[in-house]
Scaffold this motif. Structure first.
Motif, PDB file in Angstrom:
ATOM      1  N   GLY A  34       5.811   5.581   1.567  1.00 54.93           N
ATOM      2  CA  GLY A  34       5.235   4.455   2.292  1.00 54.93           C
ATOM      3  C   GLY A  34       4.085   3.822   1.533  1.00 54.93           C
ATOM      4  N   ARG A  35       4.048   4.038   0.245  1.00 60.31           N
ATOM      5  CA  ARG A  35       2.942   3.552  -0.580  1.00 60.31           C
ATOM      6  C   ARG A  35       3.225   2.193  -1.204  1.00 60.31           C
ATOM      7  NH1 ARG A  35       0.696   7.103  -5.630  1.00 60.31           N
ATOM      8  NH2 ARG A  35      -0.892   5.650  -6.323  1.00 60.31           N
ATOM      9  N   ALA A  36       4.510   1.888  -1.471  1.00 64.09           N
ATOM     10  CA  ALA A  36       4.853   0.625  -2.119  1.00 64.09           C
ATOM     11  C   ALA A  36       6.337   0.346  -1.965  1.00 64.09           C
ATOM     12  CB  ALA A  36       4.506   0.682  -3.603  1.00 64.09           C
ATOM     13  N   CYS A  37       6.675  -0.929  -2.031  1.00 68.93           N
ATOM     14  CA  CYS A  37       8.066  -1.375  -2.112  1.00 68.93           C
ATOM     15  C   CYS A  37       8.150  -2.263  -3.347  1.00 68.93           C
ATOM     16  CB  CYS A  37       8.466  -2.143  -0.855  1.00 68.93           C
ATOM     17  SG  CYS A  37      10.169  -2.726  -0.903  1.00 68.93           S
ATOM     18  N   ILE A  38       8.723  -1.710  -4.409  1.00 70.69           N
ATOM     19  CA  ILE A  38       8.771  -2.405  -5.701  1.00 70.69           C
ATOM     20  C   ILE A  38      10.211  -2.406  -6.184  1.00 70.69           C
ATOM     21  CG2 ILE A  38       7.950  -2.408  -8.091  1.00 70.69           C
ATOM     22  CD1 ILE A  38       5.470  -0.809  -6.992  1.00 70.69           C
ATOM     23  N   GLY A  73       6.743  -6.350  -6.492  1.00 77.81           N
ATOM     24  CA  GLY A  73       6.765  -5.838  -5.133  1.00 77.81           C
ATOM     25  C   GLY A  73       5.422  -5.927  -4.447  1.00 77.81           C
ATOM     26  N   THR A  74       5.264  -5.042  -3.460  1.00 75.10           N
ATOM     27  CA  THR A  74       4.063  -5.040  -2.631  1.00 75.10           C
ATOM     28  C   THR A  74       3.597  -3.609  -2.419  1.00 75.10           C
ATOM     29  OG1 THR A  74       4.948  -6.960  -1.457  1.00 75.10           O
ATOM     30  CG2 THR A  74       3.096  -5.826  -0.422  1.00 75.10           C
ATOM     31  N   LYS A  79      -1.051  -5.945  -1.095  1.00 73.01           N
ATOM     32  CA  LYS A  79      -1.327  -6.427  -2.455  1.00 73.01           C
ATOM     33  C   LYS A  79      -0.024  -6.548  -3.250  1.00 73.01           C
ATOM     34  CE  LYS A  79      -4.918  -6.967  -4.465  1.00 73.01           C
ATOM     35  NZ  LYS A  79      -5.691  -8.170  -4.719  1.00 73.01           N
ATOM     36  N   SER A  80       0.178  -7.705  -3.900  1.00 70.70           N
ATOM     37  CA  SER A  80       1.344  -7.906  -4.760  1.00 70.70           C
ATOM     38  C   SER A  80       1.153  -7.180  -6.077  1.00 70.70           C
ATOM     39  CB  SER A  80       1.533  -9.392  -5.069  1.00 70.70           C
ATOM     40  OG  SER A  80       1.925 -10.091  -3.927  1.00 70.70           O
TER      41      SER A  80
END
Length: 182
Positions: A34-38, A73-74, A79-80
């Motif tokens: 759940g830290r990033a979607c890249i 990603g985000t 943050k992008s």
């Protein structure tokens, strides 16, 4: 026996794909946490001929000139993040590995406040280099490359995946000011 250019190109292409797969493994881990979607951005590709009966087609990749940075990603919190991935078996990474189009896009995202970087592999060591440092080297230093020694602060954890958000020194990208325009 000397390798011809097509053999060298195939080896380099395979090495680059392996590097990208190691980065994508980290992306999956960050998504799970759940830290990033890249996501990996697909290479520019066009269909040149299509058989209407079979659905088969012929196509081609358009090469580096139109290529986007490799990943975008985000991070948790909104943050992008956008970065390019480059690897080499040499002892240094040239600044010329980025196309002018990739640099221009990184610059635009940098100016808008995104986390921007170049994920670098140098002889099986991995680094997440802030684009701000990359552009500083190009603009102000008297050389056009980085060595492992230059990048030691940005060395990232590797466990089969290139964990580009996690530095071996314990820092995390999300909390480092040098990755965004100040």
């Amino acid at each position: 026996m000397q390798k011809n250019r097509s053999q060298i190109s195939r080896v380099n292409n395979a090495q680059g794909k392996n590097f990208e797969n190691q980065i994508m493994s980290a992306c999956l881990g960050y998504l799970y946490e759940g830290r990033a979607c890249i996501d990996k951005i697909p290479e520019p590709f066009g269909v040149s001929k299509k058989d209407q009966q079979t659905g088969m087609f012929k196509g081609r990749f358009f090469g580096n000139k139109k290529a986007q940075p490799d990943f975008q990603g985000t991070l948790k919190g909104g943050k992008s993040i956008i970065f390019e991935a480059k690897t080499t078996t040499k002892d240094k990474i040239s600044l010329k590995v980025l196309s002018s189009h990739q640099e221009a896009l990184l610059e635009k995202h940098y100016q808008l406040g995104a986390i921007t970087a170049v994920c670098v592999g140098i002889n099986n060591d991995f680094y997440f280099v802030p684009y701000a440092l990359w552009r500083l080297c190009k603009e102000q230093w008297d050389r056009q490359y980085f060595t492992k020694e230059d990048l030691k602060e940005y060395k990232v954890r590797f466990n089969g995946a290139v964990n580009f958000l996690d530095f071996v020194n314990g820092n995390n990208v999300e909390f480092m000011k040098e990755f965004v325009k100040g």
